[in-house]
Motif scaffolding. Structure first.
Motif, mmCIF file in Angstrom:
data_model
loop_
_atom_site.group_PDB
_atom_site.id
_atom_site.type_symbol
_atom_site.label_atom_id
_atom_site.label_comp_id
_atom_site.label_asym_id
_atom_site.label_seq_id
_atom_site.Cartn_x
_atom_site.Cartn_y
_atom_site.Cartn_z
ATOM 1 N N LYS A 1 0.987 -1.219 0.060
ATOM 2 C CA LYS A 1 0.087 -0.212 -0.083
ATOM 3 C C LYS A 1 0.805 1.121 -0.081
ATOM 4 C CE LYS A 1 -3.837 -1.916 2.469
ATOM 5 N NZ LYS A 1 -4.363 -1.952 4.075
ATOM 6 N N VAL A 2 0.451 2.307 -0.677
ATOM 7 C CA VAL A 2 1.146 3.661 -0.276
ATOM 8 C C VAL A 2 1.647 3.928 1.098
ATOM 9 C CG1 VAL A 2 1.176 6.195 -0.894
ATOM 10 C CG2 VAL A 2 -0.119 4.390 -2.515
ATOM 11 N N SER A 3 0.810 3.843 1.931
ATOM 12 C CA SER A 3 1.278 3.999 3.289
ATOM 13 C C SER A 3 2.425 3.148 3.989
ATOM 14 C CB SER A 3 -0.070 3.925 4.432
ATOM 15 O OG SER A 3 -0.411 2.382 4.210
ATOM 16 N N GLU A 4 2.510 1.839 3.208
ATOM 17 C CA GLU A 4 3.369 1.099 3.499
ATOM 18 C C GLU A 4 4.812 1.604 2.973
ATOM 19 O OE1 GLU A 4 1.284 -3.181 4.335
ATOM 20 O OE2 GLU A 4 1.669 -2.494 2.086
ATOM 21 N N VAL A 5 4.750 1.924 1.624
ATOM 22 C CA VAL A 5 5.943 2.288 0.962
ATOM 23 C C VAL A 5 6.404 3.823 1.520
ATOM 24 C CG1 VAL A 5 6.779 3.234 -1.281
ATOM 25 C CG2 VAL A 5 4.892 1.547 -1.265
ATOM 26 N N ILE A 6 5.680 4.651 2.052
ATOM 27 C CA ILE A 6 5.667 5.554 2.839
ATOM 28 C C ILE A 6 6.792 5.348 4.286
ATOM 29 C CG2 ILE A 6 4.952 7.631 4.562
ATOM 30 C CD1 ILE A 6 2.865 8.123 2.426
ATOM 31 N N LEU B 1 1.410 16.221 -0.578
ATOM 32 C CA LEU B 1 1.145 16.004 -2.018
ATOM 33 C C LEU B 1 0.277 15.012 -2.691
ATOM 34 C CD1 LEU B 1 4.957 16.427 -2.484
ATOM 35 C CD2 LEU B 1 3.232 18.289 -3.204
ATOM 36 N N LEU B 2 0.361 13.687 -1.826
ATOM 37 C CA LEU B 2 -0.468 12.572 -2.236
ATOM 38 C C LEU B 2 -1.929 13.247 -2.290
ATOM 39 C CD1 LEU B 2 1.606 9.953 -0.486
ATOM 40 C CD2 LEU B 2 1.306 10.110 -3.011
ATOM 41 N N LYS B 3 -2.412 13.948 -1.048
ATOM 42 C CA LYS B 3 -3.722 14.348 -0.910
ATOM 43 C C LYS B 3 -4.094 15.183 -1.930
ATOM 44 C CE LYS B 3 -6.498 15.464 3.012
ATOM 45 N NZ LYS B 3 -6.563 16.256 4.277
ATOM 46 N N ASP B 4 -3.241 16.015 -2.205
ATOM 47 C CA ASP B 4 -3.444 17.232 -3.515
ATOM 48 C C ASP B 4 -3.722 16.449 -4.760
ATOM 49 O OD1 ASP B 4 -2.656 19.201 -1.759
ATOM 50 O OD2 ASP B 4 -0.907 19.551 -2.507
ATOM 51 N N LEU B 5 -3.046 15.446 -4.793
ATOM 52 C CA LEU B 5 -3.240 14.481 -5.968
ATOM 53 C C LEU B 5 -4.447 13.521 -5.860
ATOM 54 C CD1 LEU B 5 0.366 13.625 -6.953
ATOM 55 C CD2 LEU B 5 -1.162 14.944 -8.543
ATOM 56 N N ASP B 6 -5.238 13.637 -4.925
ATOM 57 C CA ASP B 6 -6.386 12.564 -4.735
ATOM 58 C C ASP B 6 -5.899 11.052 -4.563
ATOM 59 O OD1 ASP B 6 -8.615 14.388 -4.390
ATOM 60 O OD2 ASP B 6 -8.768 14.722 -6.465
ATOM 61 N N LEU B 7 -4.658 11.035 -4.204
ATOM 62 C CA LEU B 7 -4.461 9.477 -4.136
ATOM 63 C C LEU B 7 -4.445 9.075 -2.699
ATOM 64 C CD1 LEU B 7 -0.808 10.051 -5.972
ATOM 65 C CD2 LEU B 7 -2.953 8.753 -6.899
ATOM 66 N N ASP B 8 -5.213 7.993 -2.651
ATOM 67 C CA ASP B 8 -5.324 7.305 -1.376
ATOM 68 C C ASP B 8 -4.214 6.297 -0.810
ATOM 69 O OD1 ASP B 8 -6.402 5.758 0.563
ATOM 70 O OD2 ASP B 8 -8.042 4.760 -0.522
ATOM 71 N N THR C 1 -0.832 -2.004 -6.889
ATOM 72 C CA THR C 1 -1.511 -2.764 -8.112
ATOM 73 C C THR C 1 -2.571 -2.317 -8.452
ATOM 74 O OG1 THR C 1 -2.003 -4.077 -6.327
ATOM 75 C CG2 THR C 1 -0.343 -5.293 -7.883
ATOM 76 N N LYS C 2 -3.408 -1.825 -7.452
ATOM 77 C CA LYS C 2 -4.921 -1.270 -7.795
ATOM 78 C C LYS C 2 -4.677 0.185 -8.539
ATOM 79 C CE LYS C 2 -7.444 -4.265 -5.284
ATOM 80 N NZ LYS C 2 -7.145 -4.365 -3.895
ATOM 81 N N MET C 3 -3.486 0.592 -8.934
ATOM 82 C CA MET C 3 -3.532 1.967 -9.622
ATOM 83 C C MET C 3 -2.898 1.977 -10.770
ATOM 84 S SD MET C 3 -1.358 4.060 -6.374
ATOM 85 C CE MET C 3 -2.404 4.811 -4.988
ATOM 86 N N SER C 4 -3.503 2.855 -11.525
ATOM 87 C CA SER C 4 -3.309 2.869 -13.096
ATOM 88 C C SER C 4 -1.681 3.297 -12.846
ATOM 89 C CB SER C 4 -3.592 4.048 -13.486
ATOM 90 O OG SER C 4 -3.304 5.414 -13.384
ATOM 91 N N LYS C 5 -0.871 3.213 -14.212
ATOM 92 C CA LYS C 5 0.360 3.637 -14.432
ATOM 93 C C LYS C 5 0.749 4.697 -14.061
ATOM 94 C CE LYS C 5 4.139 2.616 -17.719
ATOM 95 N NZ LYS C 5 4.537 3.295 -19.019
ATOM 96 N N GLY C 6 -0.018 5.645 -14.588
ATOM 97 C CA GLY C 6 0.164 7.195 -14.103
ATOM 98 C C GLY C 6 -0.019 7.358 -12.717
#
Lengths: 119, 234
Positions: free
Chosen positions: B92-97, B115-122, B128-133
């Motif tokens: 998960k993104v939080s684990e990467v953090i 910054l992640l919040k600004d980008l609407d990223l959860d 894996t659940k995210m698009s490449k972009g």
């Protein structure tokens, strides 16, 4: 203030032109404090070093000045801005007449056309 | 100290078996610059970047960061965005953090989350659940959230849509400070040339030009993209 740039022309020269127009048209007024280089760079989406270069050029033309530790300000001297406006207007007028000359119209005709245009 | 170069590369050569990949690279870079490392696919950009990051060993020559040979110390001050991800996509993104926090003392967690919040990223979503972009955005945010001396971004614009490209450029600009430098490798020159201080053209493993971007435009009366195309016409 999103600006568009032509990649064929040095970016700092284009920034300088935009800034001159902002000064002439009063977007930034006489004696007013300017945003920081960083703020400008982020707003205009340009490199801060490029912005710095454009501002240094404006400063060398006495259009803006730096107050030690306090940032940059537009000149307090309205005459300097008026002179810039005058020069700019002359450049625009000259380019109009040059264009008209290319299609065979002299100054008197050109002025007649100008008068016929509603703004 | 003050005129010490952030990055200095001297007579660097790299071969794989008997194939020469980089030939006699000499380069020096000071702080506060955004530099474009420009070259066609296969020109040697990524090899050069991997060498600077100490992921490959030079065949000869040396690389100095803040005046010292690269190694443990240089890894602390270089924030590197690789061309291909090295992250475990099950995370998960939080684990990467958390991973970045453990690895890098200069990682600013608050900034990354903002910054992640600004980008609407959860941050509770796995990669894996995210698009490449989206994945590319996450990685860039993490890399730019370190307070490094040198940011090296290998093809940060590949495979993302124009809106994301703009966002990436904004992120680079707004997080860039005068004590740091950024090296961006790309073949998508027209998208990025506006923010560059300097350009380095690399072709067939050699540096063939290094110049201030505006000076080059002025001299050639054309865009960096155009100059590049002319120089490397097939």
């Amino acid at each position: 203030m999103e600006l568009t740039f032509d990649n064929n022309i040095p970016i700092y020269i284009q920034l300088l032109e935009y800034m001159k127009i902002y000064l002439i048209s009063g977007v930034f007024k006489c004696g007013e404090k300017l945003p920081s280089v960083r703020e400008f760079a982020i707003t205009f989406k340009v490199n801060p070093n490029t912005m710095q270069k454009a501002l240094a050029e404006l400063e060398s033309m006495n259009l803006i000045y730096t107050e030690r530790t306090n940032g940059k300000y537009v000149t307090k001297d309205q005459k300097v801005i008026n002179k810039l406006k005058d020069e700019y207007a002359i450049t625009l007028a000259k380019s109009y007449f040059q264009g008209m000359k290319r299609i065979g119209l002299g100054k008197a005709d050109s002025i007649r056309y100008l008068e016929g245009i509603d703004e | 100290m003050s005129n010490m170069k952030l990055l200095e590369i001297k007579k660097l050569n790299k071969s794989f078996d008997d194939k020469k990949i980089l030939t006699d690279i000499n380069l020096s870079l000071s702080s506060g610059k955004i530099v474009g490392l420009l070259g066609k696919n296969g020109a040697g950009k990524s090899t050069l970047i991997k060498l600077i990051n100490d992921l490959l060993t030079p065949s000869s020559g040396e690389i100095l960061v803040n005046g010292e040979k690269i190694g443990v110390e240089s890894k602390k001050v270089i924030s590197y965005l690789p061309e291909r991800t090295y992250l475990n996509k099950q995370m998960k993104v939080s684990e990467v953090i958390e991973l970045f926090k453990d690895f890098y003392q200069d990682f600013d967690e608050e900034k990354a989350i903002k910054l992640l919040k600004d980008l609407d990223l959860d941050i509770n979503q796995s990669l894996t659940k995210m698009s490449k972009g989206m994945q590319e955005k996450v990685q860039l945010v993490l890399v730019m959230s370190r307070k490094a001396d040198l940011y090296i971004l290998d093809e940060p614009l590949g495979g993302v849509d124009p809106a994301t490209r703009d966002y990436i450029l904004d992120t680079i600009l707004s997080n860039f400070n005068e004590n740091a430098s950024v090296i961006i490798s790309t073949h998508l020159i027209s998208d990025i040339e506006r923010i560059l201080d300097e350009v380095i053209f690399i072709d067939k493993g050699k540096i063939i030009l290094q110049s201030d971007a505006d000076k080059l435009r002025n001299k050639e009366k054309s865009s960096i993209d155009e100059i590049f195309r002319r120089m490397f016409k097939c």
